[in-house]
Write a protein that holds these residues in place. Structure first.
Motif, PDB file in Angstrom:
ATOM      1  N   VAL A  33      29.442  25.108 -23.687  1.00 52.01           N
ATOM      2  CA  VAL A  33      30.880  25.284 -23.931  1.00 52.01           C
ATOM      3  C   VAL A  33      31.152  25.372 -25.435  1.00 52.01           C
ATOM      4  N   GLY A  37      32.653  28.683 -27.276  1.00 48.06           N
ATOM      5  CA  GLY A  37      33.852  28.561 -28.096  1.00 48.06           C
ATOM      6  C   GLY A  37      33.644  29.072 -29.509  1.00 48.06           C
ATOM      7  N   ASN A  42      37.249  30.513 -30.463  1.00 47.82           N
ATOM      8  CA  ASN A  42      38.321  29.801 -29.774  1.00 47.82           C
ATOM      9  C   ASN A  42      38.169  28.315 -30.106  1.00 47.82           C
ATOM     10  N   ILE A  45      38.262  25.647 -26.998  1.00 51.85           N
ATOM     11  CA  ILE A  45      37.049  25.534 -26.182  1.00 51.85           C
ATOM     12  C   ILE A  45      35.923  24.874 -26.975  1.00 51.85           C
ATOM     13  N   SER A  46      35.752  25.274 -28.230  1.00 50.58           N
ATOM     14  CA  SER A  46      34.703  24.651 -29.032  1.00 50.58           C
ATOM     15  C   SER A  46      35.020  23.177 -29.288  1.00 50.58           C
TER      16      SER A  46
END
Length: 61
Positions: A33, A37, A42, A45-46
């Protein structure tokens, strides 16, 4: 250039295996994930991936 790419890929696979060995499936999911990300640029998400990894690190220590 191909040697550099192979070296980077080997390091990434080694790091991924270390995370999976030490923190189990949740660690590998968090790492994936975080990687997705970062590649997608993003931050949400990161950030989620990083937060899960930090919680796993804090739990084991």
């Amino acid at each position: 250039m191909p040697v550099f790419a192979i070296l980077i890929a080997a390091l990434a696979i080694g790091f991924e295996q270390l995370i999976q060995w030490k923190y189990g499936p949740m660690g590998i999911i968090a790492f994936v994930v975080l990687s997705i990300g970062l590649k997608a640029k993003n931050t949400m998400i990161s950030g989620i991936g990083a937060a899960v990894l930090v919680m796993l690190l804090a739990q084991s220590g």
